[in-house]
Motif scaffolding. Structure first.
Motif, PDB file in Angstrom:
ATOM      1  N   LEU A  66       0.830  -1.206   0.000  1.00 20.83           N
ATOM      2  CA  LEU A  66       0.000   0.000   0.000  1.00 20.83           C
ATOM      3  C   LEU A  66       0.865   1.258   0.000  1.00 20.83           C
ATOM      4  O   LEU A  66       1.662   1.478   0.911  1.00 20.83           O
ATOM      5  CB  LEU A  66      -0.907   0.023   1.241  1.00 20.83           C
ATOM      6  CG  LEU A  66      -2.077  -0.965   1.258  1.00 20.83           C
ATOM      7  CD1 LEU A  66      -2.766  -0.945   2.621  1.00 20.83           C
ATOM      8  CD2 LEU A  66      -3.076  -0.626   0.147  1.00 20.83           C
ATOM      9  N   VAL A  67       0.702   2.052  -1.042  1.00 21.00           N
ATOM     10  CA  VAL A  67       1.300   3.396  -1.105  1.00 21.00           C
ATOM     11  C   VAL A  67       0.282   4.258  -1.865  1.00 21.00           C
ATOM     12  O   VAL A  67      -0.472   3.728  -2.682  1.00 21.00           O
ATOM     13  CB  VAL A  67       2.649   3.451  -1.881  1.00 21.00           C
ATOM     14  CG1 VAL A  67       3.788   2.927  -1.052  1.00 21.00           C
ATOM     15  CG2 VAL A  67       2.533   2.737  -3.223  1.00 21.00           C
ATOM     16  N   PRO A  68       0.268   5.571  -1.593  1.00 25.81           N
ATOM     17  CA  PRO A  68      -0.666   6.429  -2.339  1.00 25.81           C
ATOM     18  C   PRO A  68      -0.472   6.241  -3.835  1.00 25.81           C
ATOM     19  O   PRO A  68       0.658   6.223  -4.326  1.00 25.81           O
ATOM     20  CB  PRO A  68      -0.261   7.846  -1.892  1.00 25.81           C
ATOM     21  CG  PRO A  68       0.291   7.651  -0.510  1.00 25.81           C
ATOM     22  CD  PRO A  68       1.016   6.326  -0.558  1.00 25.81           C
ATOM     23  N   GLY A  69      -1.566   6.007  -4.533  1.00 24.98           N
ATOM     24  CA  GLY A  69      -1.501   5.777  -5.973  1.00 24.98           C
ATOM     25  C   GLY A  69      -1.629   4.315  -6.343  1.00 24.98           C
ATOM     26  O   GLY A  69      -1.982   3.984  -7.480  1.00 24.98           O
ATOM     27  N   ALA A  70      -1.381   3.425  -5.372  1.00 20.34           N
ATOM     28  CA  ALA A  70      -1.426   1.994  -5.672  1.00 20.34           C
ATOM     29  C   ALA A  70      -2.864   1.494  -5.847  1.00 20.34           C
ATOM     30  O   ALA A  70      -3.093   0.477  -6.504  1.00 20.34           O
ATOM     31  CB  ALA A  70      -0.732   1.200  -4.560  1.00 20.34           C
ATOM     32  N   VAL A  71      -3.808   2.191  -5.241  1.00 24.91           N
ATOM     33  CA  VAL A  71      -5.227   1.823  -5.375  1.00 24.91           C
ATOM     34  C   VAL A  71      -5.971   3.079  -5.798  1.00 24.91           C
ATOM     35  O   VAL A  71      -5.740   4.159  -5.244  1.00 24.91           O
ATOM     36  CB  VAL A  71      -5.804   1.323  -4.027  1.00 24.91           C
ATOM     37  CG1 VAL A  71      -7.275   0.953  -4.177  1.00 24.91           C
ATOM     38  CG2 VAL A  71      -5.005   0.134  -3.502  1.00 24.91           C
ATOM     39  N   THR A  72      -6.851   2.953  -6.789  1.00 28.20           N
ATOM     40  CA  THR A  72      -7.611   4.128  -7.226  1.00 28.20           C
ATOM     41  C   THR A  72      -9.102   3.815  -7.158  1.00 28.20           C
ATOM     42  O   THR A  72      -9.498   2.682  -6.882  1.00 28.20           O
ATOM     43  CB  THR A  72      -7.243   4.522  -8.672  1.00 28.20           C
ATOM     44  OG1 THR A  72      -7.423   3.369  -9.508  1.00 28.20           O
ATOM     45  CG2 THR A  72      -5.810   5.004  -8.774  1.00 28.20           C
ATOM     46  N   GLY A  73      -9.926   4.817  -7.413  1.00 24.74           N
ATOM     47  CA  GLY A  73     -11.377   4.627  -7.398  1.00 24.74           C
ATOM     48  C   GLY A  73     -11.890   4.470  -5.975  1.00 24.74           C
ATOM     49  O   GLY A  73     -11.213   4.849  -5.014  1.00 24.74           O
ATOM     50  N   TRP A  74     -13.062   3.883  -5.843  1.00 19.88           N
ATOM     51  CA  TRP A  74     -13.711   3.822  -4.535  1.00 19.88           C
ATOM     52  C   TRP A  74     -12.861   3.077  -3.503  1.00 19.88           C
ATOM     53  O   TRP A  74     -12.876   3.398  -2.314  1.00 19.88           O
ATOM     54  CB  TRP A  74     -15.094   3.163  -4.664  1.00 19.88           C
ATOM     55  CG  TRP A  74     -15.022   1.665  -4.844  1.00 19.88           C
ATOM     56  CD1 TRP A  74     -14.971   0.994  -6.022  1.00 19.88           C
ATOM     57  CD2 TRP A  74     -14.934   0.700  -3.804  1.00 19.88           C
ATOM     58  NE1 TRP A  74     -14.860  -0.342  -5.783  1.00 19.88           N
ATOM     59  CE2 TRP A  74     -14.848  -0.556  -4.428  1.00 19.88           C
ATOM     60  CE3 TRP A  74     -14.938   0.764  -2.410  1.00 19.88           C
ATOM     61  CZ2 TRP A  74     -14.744  -1.741  -3.701  1.00 19.88           C
ATOM     62  CZ3 TRP A  74     -14.839  -0.406  -1.679  1.00 19.88           C
ATOM     63  CH2 TRP A  74     -14.747  -1.641  -2.324  1.00 19.88           C
TER      64      TRP A  74
END
Ligand code: ADP
Ligand code: MG
Length: 366
Positions: A66-74
Protein backbone atom coordinates in the motif's frame (compact mmCIF):
# COMPACT_ATOMS: atom_id res chain seq x y z
CA UNK A 1 -10.80 -10.65 20.03
CA UNK A 2 -13.00 -11.85 17.18
CA UNK A 3 -11.75 -12.29 13.63
CA UNK A 4 -14.79 -10.85 11.93
CA UNK A 5 -17.61 -8.42 12.48
CA UNK A 6 -20.02 -5.91 11.03
CA UNK A 7 -19.45 -2.20 11.48
CA UNK A 8 -21.61 0.75 10.53
CA UNK A 9 -20.87 4.44 10.16
CA UNK A 10 -23.36 7.15 9.20
CA UNK A 11 -23.39 9.92 6.66
CA UNK A 12 -23.96 13.43 7.95
CA UNK A 13 -25.72 16.68 7.41
CA UNK A 14 -24.08 19.87 8.54
CA UNK A 15 -26.59 22.19 10.21
CA UNK A 16 -24.27 25.16 9.94
CA UNK A 17 -20.54 25.97 9.72
CA UNK A 18 -19.75 25.41 6.04
CA UNK A 19 -16.19 25.71 4.75
CA UNK A 20 -15.09 26.62 8.28
CA UNK A 21 -13.40 23.33 9.16
CA UNK A 22 -10.27 23.85 7.10
CA UNK A 23 -10.04 27.33 8.63
CA UNK A 24 -9.71 25.80 12.10
CA UNK A 25 -13.28 26.95 12.82
CA UNK A 26 -16.49 25.52 14.20
CA UNK A 27 -19.01 23.13 12.65
CA UNK A 28 -22.34 21.72 13.81
CA UNK A 29 -23.26 18.49 12.00
CA UNK A 30 -25.70 15.70 12.82
CA UNK A 31 -25.24 12.06 11.84
CA UNK A 32 -27.89 10.55 9.57
CA UNK A 33 -29.75 7.27 9.94
CA UNK A 34 -28.18 6.26 6.60
CA UNK A 35 -25.05 4.19 7.12
CA UNK A 36 -22.25 2.52 5.24
CA UNK A 37 -21.88 -1.03 6.52
CA UNK A 38 -18.57 -2.86 6.36
CA UNK A 39 -18.47 -6.61 6.92
CA UNK A 40 -14.89 -7.42 7.84
CA UNK A 41 -12.85 -10.57 8.36
CA UNK A 42 -9.17 -10.76 9.22
CA UNK A 43 -6.98 -12.73 6.79
CA UNK A 44 -3.69 -14.40 7.56
CA UNK A 45 -2.12 -13.88 4.13
CA UNK A 46 -1.56 -10.14 4.43
CA UNK A 47 -3.93 -9.41 1.55
CA UNK A 48 -6.57 -6.72 1.51
CA UNK A 49 -9.57 -7.86 -0.54
CA UNK A 50 -12.19 -5.17 -1.13
CA UNK A 51 -15.60 -5.25 -2.73
CA UNK A 52 -18.74 -3.14 -2.59
CA UNK A 53 -22.38 -3.81 -3.40
CA UNK A 54 -22.41 -0.32 -4.91
CA UNK A 55 -19.44 -0.88 -7.23
CA UNK A 56 -18.27 -3.57 -9.61
CA UNK A 57 -15.03 -5.51 -9.39
CA UNK A 58 -12.81 -6.70 -6.59
CA UNK A 59 -9.59 -5.03 -5.47
CA UNK A 60 -6.81 -7.17 -4.06
CA UNK A 61 -3.53 -5.81 -2.75
CA UNK A 62 -0.99 -6.89 -0.13
CA UNK A 63 -0.97 -4.46 2.78
CA UNK A 64 2.81 -4.14 2.46
CA UNK A 65 2.32 -2.82 -1.07
CA UNK A 66 0.00 0.00 0.00
CA UNK A 67 1.30 3.40 -1.11
CA UNK A 68 -0.67 6.43 -2.34
CA UNK A 69 -1.50 5.78 -5.97
CA UNK A 70 -1.43 1.99 -5.67
CA UNK A 71 -5.23 1.82 -5.38
CA UNK A 72 -7.61 4.13 -7.23
CA UNK A 73 -11.38 4.63 -7.40
CA UNK A 74 -13.71 3.82 -4.54
CA UNK A 75 -11.37 1.22 -3.00
CA UNK A 76 -8.83 3.97 -2.25
CA UNK A 77 -11.07 5.27 0.56
CA UNK A 78 -10.85 1.87 2.25
CA UNK A 79 -7.25 0.96 1.42
CA UNK A 80 -6.23 4.49 2.45
CA UNK A 81 -7.45 3.91 5.97
CA UNK A 82 -5.39 0.73 6.31
CA UNK A 83 -2.40 2.57 4.81
CA UNK A 84 -2.79 5.52 7.22
CA UNK A 85 -3.04 3.22 10.23
CA UNK A 86 0.08 1.32 9.17
CA UNK A 87 1.91 4.61 8.51
CA UNK A 88 1.24 5.51 12.12
CA UNK A 89 2.65 2.24 13.36
CA UNK A 90 -0.50 0.23 13.99
CA UNK A 91 -0.23 -3.46 13.14
CA UNK A 92 -3.06 -3.88 10.65
CA UNK A 93 -2.72 -7.00 8.49
CA UNK A 94 -4.82 -8.54 5.75
CA UNK A 95 -8.58 -8.18 5.66
CA UNK A 96 -11.54 -9.10 3.54
CA UNK A 97 -13.92 -6.14 3.53
CA UNK A 98 -17.36 -6.08 1.96
CA UNK A 99 -19.03 -2.68 1.72
CA UNK A 100 -22.75 -2.02 1.54
CA UNK A 101 -23.86 1.59 1.78
CA UNK A 102 -27.17 3.43 2.02
CA UNK A 103 -25.62 6.89 1.96
CA UNK A 104 -26.10 8.22 -1.57
CA UNK A 105 -22.72 8.60 -3.26
CA UNK A 106 -21.59 12.13 -4.04
CA UNK A 107 -24.77 13.83 -2.80
CA UNK A 108 -22.91 15.85 -0.20
CA UNK A 109 -24.04 13.57 2.64
CA UNK A 110 -20.53 12.29 3.13
CA UNK A 111 -20.65 8.71 1.99
CA UNK A 112 -16.86 8.91 1.72
CA UNK A 113 -16.31 9.66 5.41
CA UNK A 114 -18.90 7.04 6.36
CA UNK A 115 -16.96 4.48 4.33
CA UNK A 116 -13.64 5.52 5.88
CA UNK A 117 -15.06 5.61 9.40
CA UNK A 118 -16.68 2.18 9.19
CA UNK A 119 -13.42 0.80 7.81
CA UNK A 120 -11.31 2.45 10.52
CA UNK A 121 -13.54 1.09 13.26
CA UNK A 122 -13.63 -2.39 11.71
CA UNK A 123 -9.95 -2.94 11.12
CA UNK A 124 -8.78 -1.44 14.43
CA UNK A 125 -11.29 -3.29 16.55
CA UNK A 126 -10.65 -6.63 14.85
CA UNK A 127 -6.88 -6.10 15.18
CA UNK A 128 -7.02 -5.26 18.87
CA UNK A 129 -5.82 -1.72 18.17
CA UNK A 130 -7.44 0.62 20.62
CA UNK A 131 -7.66 4.21 19.39
CA UNK A 132 -9.91 7.06 20.49
CA UNK A 133 -12.64 8.08 18.08
CA UNK A 134 -10.91 11.43 17.52
CA UNK A 135 -7.75 9.61 16.48
CA UNK A 136 -9.78 7.43 14.10
CA UNK A 137 -11.25 10.58 12.56
CA UNK A 138 -7.74 11.92 11.95
CA UNK A 139 -6.70 8.61 10.38
CA UNK A 140 -9.75 8.67 8.11
CA UNK A 141 -9.05 12.27 7.12
CA UNK A 142 -5.42 11.43 6.41
CA UNK A 143 -6.57 8.58 4.17
CA UNK A 144 -8.78 10.93 2.17
CA UNK A 145 -6.17 13.72 2.02
CA UNK A 146 -3.08 11.70 1.22
CA UNK A 147 -4.29 8.41 -0.27
CA UNK A 148 -7.39 9.52 -2.18
CA UNK A 149 -5.98 13.00 -2.81
CA UNK A 150 -8.99 15.02 -1.63
CA UNK A 151 -7.96 17.89 0.69
CA UNK A 152 -11.05 17.64 2.94
CA UNK A 153 -11.27 18.94 6.51
CA UNK A 154 -12.03 16.92 9.63
CA UNK A 155 -15.78 17.56 9.93
CA UNK A 156 -17.22 14.61 8.04
CA UNK A 157 -15.15 11.94 9.74
CA UNK A 158 -15.77 13.52 13.16
CA UNK A 159 -19.50 13.59 12.61
CA UNK A 160 -19.55 9.98 11.50
CA UNK A 161 -17.48 8.77 14.45
CA UNK A 162 -18.50 11.10 17.30
CA UNK A 163 -22.15 12.08 16.78
CA UNK A 164 -24.93 11.00 19.12
CA UNK A 165 -28.58 10.25 18.54
CA UNK A 166 -30.91 13.27 18.93
CA UNK A 167 -27.90 15.58 19.31
CA UNK A 168 -25.92 17.88 17.08
CA UNK A 169 -22.17 17.78 17.38
CA UNK A 170 -20.53 21.13 18.06
CA UNK A 171 -16.93 20.66 17.07
CA UNK A 172 -14.00 23.02 17.41
CA UNK A 173 -11.90 21.70 14.55
CA UNK A 174 -8.72 23.21 16.02
CA UNK A 175 -8.85 21.75 19.51
CA UNK A 176 -11.17 18.85 18.56
CA UNK A 177 -13.22 19.81 21.60
CA UNK A 178 -16.81 18.63 21.25
CA UNK A 179 -20.17 19.35 22.79
CA UNK A 180 -23.27 17.26 22.17
CA UNK A 181 -26.17 19.70 21.96
CA UNK A 182 -29.73 18.36 22.04
CA UNK A 183 -31.30 18.51 18.59
CA UNK A 184 -34.69 16.86 18.68
CA UNK A 185 -37.24 18.59 16.53
CA UNK A 186 -40.25 16.28 16.68
CA UNK A 187 -41.38 17.24 20.22
CA UNK A 188 -41.68 20.87 19.13
CA UNK A 189 -43.52 20.06 15.91
CA UNK A 190 -40.61 20.84 13.61
CA UNK A 191 -38.60 18.78 11.18
CA UNK A 192 -35.48 19.03 9.05
CA UNK A 193 -36.42 18.69 5.41
CA UNK A 194 -33.63 17.57 3.11
CA UNK A 195 -33.72 18.26 -0.61
CA UNK A 196 -31.25 16.26 -2.65
CA UNK A 197 -31.08 18.51 -5.71
CA UNK A 198 -29.45 15.79 -7.84
CA UNK A 199 -27.51 18.60 -9.46
CA UNK A 200 -24.47 17.19 -11.22
CA UNK A 201 -21.26 18.15 -9.41
CA UNK A 202 -19.35 20.53 -11.59
CA UNK A 203 -15.62 21.18 -11.15
CA UNK A 204 -16.09 20.32 -7.53
CA UNK A 205 -12.61 19.20 -6.54
CA UNK A 206 -10.86 22.07 -8.28
CA UNK A 207 -13.17 24.69 -6.82
CA UNK A 208 -12.87 23.26 -3.32
CA UNK A 209 -9.10 23.41 -3.51
CA UNK A 210 -9.33 26.94 -4.91
CA UNK A 211 -11.40 28.08 -1.90
CA UNK A 212 -8.87 26.54 0.44
CA UNK A 213 -6.08 28.38 -1.35
CA UNK A 214 -7.99 31.68 -1.08
CA UNK A 215 -8.38 31.18 2.67
CA UNK A 216 -4.78 30.20 3.13
CA UNK A 217 -3.61 33.24 1.16
CA UNK A 218 -5.90 35.60 3.08
CA UNK A 219 -4.65 34.28 6.42
CA UNK A 220 -1.09 34.76 5.22
CA UNK A 221 -1.75 38.34 4.12
CA UNK A 222 -3.50 39.13 7.40
CA UNK A 223 -0.77 37.51 9.49
CA UNK A 224 -2.93 34.99 11.36
CA UNK A 225 -2.46 31.21 11.63
CA UNK A 226 -5.99 30.62 10.29
CA UNK A 227 -9.08 32.67 9.47
CA UNK A 228 -10.58 31.40 12.70
CA UNK A 229 -8.21 33.81 14.51
CA UNK A 230 -9.66 36.98 12.98
CA UNK A 231 -11.83 39.30 15.09
CA UNK A 232 -13.69 41.20 12.42
CA UNK A 233 -15.49 40.17 9.25
CA UNK A 234 -14.36 43.22 7.25
CA UNK A 235 -10.72 43.01 6.32
CA UNK A 236 -8.62 45.11 3.99
CA UNK A 237 -7.98 42.67 1.15
CA UNK A 238 -8.54 42.38 -2.60
CA UNK A 239 -12.27 41.95 -3.30
CA UNK A 240 -12.43 38.18 -3.77
CA UNK A 241 -10.37 37.38 -0.70
CA UNK A 242 -12.29 39.99 1.31
CA UNK A 243 -15.55 38.16 0.56
CA UNK A 244 -14.07 34.73 1.28
CA UNK A 245 -12.90 35.99 4.67
CA UNK A 246 -16.24 37.62 5.40
CA UNK A 247 -17.98 34.28 4.82
CA UNK A 248 -15.67 32.33 7.10
CA UNK A 249 -15.77 34.87 9.94
CA UNK A 250 -19.53 35.40 9.85
CA UNK A 251 -20.15 31.66 9.44
CA UNK A 252 -18.15 30.92 12.58
CA UNK A 253 -20.26 33.51 14.42
CA UNK A 254 -23.43 31.90 13.12
CA UNK A 255 -22.35 28.51 14.43
CA UNK A 256 -21.89 30.02 17.89
CA UNK A 257 -25.29 31.72 17.73
CA UNK A 258 -27.07 28.57 16.55
CA UNK A 259 -25.39 26.58 19.33
CA UNK A 260 -26.54 29.18 21.89
CA UNK A 261 -30.11 29.04 20.61
CA UNK A 262 -30.18 25.24 20.67
CA UNK A 263 -28.83 25.18 24.24
CA UNK A 264 -31.58 27.62 25.20
CA UNK A 265 -34.33 25.49 23.59
CA UNK A 266 -35.01 28.24 21.05
CA UNK A 267 -34.66 26.08 17.94
CA UNK A 268 -37.28 28.00 15.91
CA UNK A 269 -35.01 31.01 15.99
CA UNK A 270 -32.15 29.30 14.16
CA UNK A 271 -34.09 29.58 10.88
CA UNK A 272 -32.87 33.05 9.86
CA UNK A 273 -29.27 32.08 10.62
CA UNK A 274 -29.54 29.10 8.28
CA UNK A 275 -30.78 31.39 5.55
CA UNK A 276 -28.04 33.95 6.23
CA UNK A 277 -25.51 31.15 5.88
CA UNK A 278 -26.89 30.31 2.45
CA UNK A 279 -26.72 33.92 1.29
CA UNK A 280 -23.13 34.13 2.47
CA UNK A 281 -22.20 30.89 0.66
CA UNK A 282 -23.94 32.16 -2.47
CA UNK A 283 -22.66 35.72 -2.62
CA UNK A 284 -19.37 35.77 -0.71
CA UNK A 285 -18.06 32.22 -0.95
CA UNK A 286 -19.59 31.48 -4.36
CA UNK A 287 -20.10 27.75 -3.94
CA UNK A 288 -23.79 27.47 -4.83
CA UNK A 289 -25.34 26.53 -8.17
CA UNK A 290 -28.80 27.48 -9.52
CA UNK A 291 -30.38 24.24 -8.21
CA UNK A 292 -29.32 25.08 -4.64
CA UNK A 293 -30.48 28.68 -4.87
CA UNK A 294 -33.82 27.77 -6.46
CA UNK A 295 -34.48 25.12 -3.78
CA UNK A 296 -33.75 27.57 -0.95
CA UNK A 297 -35.96 30.22 -2.47
CA UNK A 298 -38.84 27.80 -3.05
CA UNK A 299 -38.60 26.47 0.51
CA UNK A 300 -38.60 29.94 2.05
CA UNK A 301 -41.48 30.96 -0.23
CA UNK A 302 -43.46 27.95 1.02
CA UNK A 303 -42.98 28.94 4.66
CA UNK A 304 -39.76 27.25 5.76
CA UNK A 305 -38.30 28.95 8.86
CA UNK A 306 -34.85 28.86 7.25
CA UNK A 307 -33.01 27.05 4.47
CA UNK A 308 -29.46 26.62 3.24
CA UNK A 309 -27.25 24.45 1.11
CA UNK A 310 -25.30 21.91 3.14
CA UNK A 311 -21.99 20.24 2.32
CA UNK A 312 -19.28 21.59 0.08
CA UNK A 313 -21.61 23.08 -2.52
CA UNK A 314 -21.64 22.93 -6.35
CA UNK A 315 -24.59 20.54 -6.12
CA UNK A 316 -25.70 18.24 -3.33
CA UNK A 317 -28.36 18.97 -0.76
CA UNK A 318 -30.35 21.79 0.78
CA UNK A 319 -31.77 21.61 4.29
CA UNK A 320 -34.75 23.51 5.64
CA UNK A 321 -36.22 23.93 9.09
CA UNK A 322 -39.95 23.47 8.61
CA UNK A 323 -43.10 22.92 10.63
CA UNK A 324 -44.09 19.26 10.42
CA UNK A 325 -47.40 20.40 8.96
CA UNK A 326 -45.58 22.23 6.15
CA UNK A 327 -43.47 19.34 4.83
CA UNK A 328 -45.84 18.59 1.99
CA UNK A 329 -46.30 22.13 0.80
CA UNK A 330 -42.54 22.76 0.96
CA UNK A 331 -41.79 19.57 -0.97
CA UNK A 332 -44.31 20.49 -3.61
CA UNK A 333 -42.94 24.01 -3.91
CA UNK A 334 -39.45 22.66 -4.60
CA UNK A 335 -40.73 20.14 -7.14
CA UNK A 336 -42.72 22.79 -8.98
CA UNK A 337 -39.80 25.23 -8.98
CA UNK A 338 -37.43 22.55 -10.28
CA UNK A 339 -39.81 21.50 -13.04
CA UNK A 340 -40.24 25.15 -13.99
CA UNK A 341 -36.48 25.64 -14.20
CA UNK A 342 -35.94 22.48 -16.25
CA UNK A 343 -33.94 20.76 -13.47
CA UNK A 344 -34.00 17.03 -12.70
CA UNK A 345 -36.60 15.90 -10.16
CA UNK A 346 -35.24 16.47 -6.64
CA UNK A 347 -35.62 13.98 -3.81
CA UNK A 348 -37.07 15.25 -0.54
CA UNK A 349 -37.02 13.51 2.82
CA UNK A 350 -36.88 14.39 6.49
CA UNK A 351 -33.82 13.75 8.66
CA UNK A 352 -33.33 13.03 12.34
CA UNK A 353 -30.08 13.15 14.28
CA UNK A 354 -28.81 9.57 14.51
CA UNK A 355 -25.95 7.81 16.31
CA UNK A 356 -22.31 7.73 15.26
CA UNK A 357 -20.33 4.71 14.08
CA UNK A 358 -20.76 1.41 15.91
CA UNK A 359 -20.21 -2.30 15.80
CA UNK A 360 -23.41 -3.80 14.47
CA UNK A 361 -23.03 -7.57 14.95
CA UNK A 362 -23.41 -9.48 18.15
CA UNK A 363 -19.96 -9.96 19.54
CA UNK A 364 -19.45 -13.27 21.26
CA UNK A 365 -17.56 -13.34 24.54
CA UNK A 366 -14.49 -14.99 23.00
P1 ADP B 1 -19.85 12.28 -0.60
O1 ADP B 1 -18.84 11.99 0.46
O2 ADP B 1 -20.50 13.59 -0.40
O3 ADP B 1 -20.85 11.20 -0.78
P2 ADP B 1 -17.49 12.08 -2.20
O4 ADP B 1 -17.21 12.39 -3.62
O5 ADP B 1 -16.67 12.71 -1.16
O6 ADP B 1 -19.05 12.40 -1.98
O7 ADP B 1 -17.40 10.53 -1.95
C1 ADP B 1 -18.10 9.63 -2.77
C2 ADP B 1 -17.21 8.47 -3.12
O8 ADP B 1 -17.06 7.61 -1.97
C3 ADP B 1 -17.78 7.57 -4.18
O9 ADP B 1 -17.49 8.07 -5.47
C4 ADP B 1 -17.07 6.27 -3.91
O10 ADP B 1 -15.76 6.29 -4.42
C5 ADP B 1 -16.96 6.27 -2.38
N1 ADP B 1 -18.08 5.51 -1.77
C6 ADP B 1 -18.97 5.96 -0.88
N2 ADP B 1 -19.84 4.99 -0.52
C7 ADP B 1 -19.48 3.89 -1.20
C8 ADP B 1 -20.00 2.54 -1.29
N3 ADP B 1 -21.07 2.15 -0.61
N4 ADP B 1 -19.36 1.68 -2.11
C9 ADP B 1 -18.29 2.07 -2.82
N5 ADP B 1 -17.78 3.30 -2.79
C10 ADP B 1 -18.35 4.21 -1.99
MG1 MG C 1 -17.05 13.12 0.83
Amino acid sequence: MTRDGVFEAPGRINLIGEHTDYNDGFVLPIALPHVVRVTAARRDDGVLRLSSRQASGVTEIRVVDLVPGAVTGWAAYVAGVVWALREEGHPIGGFGLLVDGQVPLGAGLSSSAALESATALAVTELSGVSLERRALARIAQRAENEFVGMPCGIMDQSASLLARERHALLLDTRSMETEHIPFDLAPVGLTLLVVDTKAPHRLVDGEYAARRRDCHRAAELLGVPALRDLDGAEQDLPDRLRRRVRHVVTENERVARVADLLRADRVREIGPLLTESHVSLRDDYEVTVPELDVAVEALLGAGALGARMTGGGFGGCVIALVEETAVEVCTEAVEVAFAGSGFAKPECWTAVAAAGARRADHVSAV
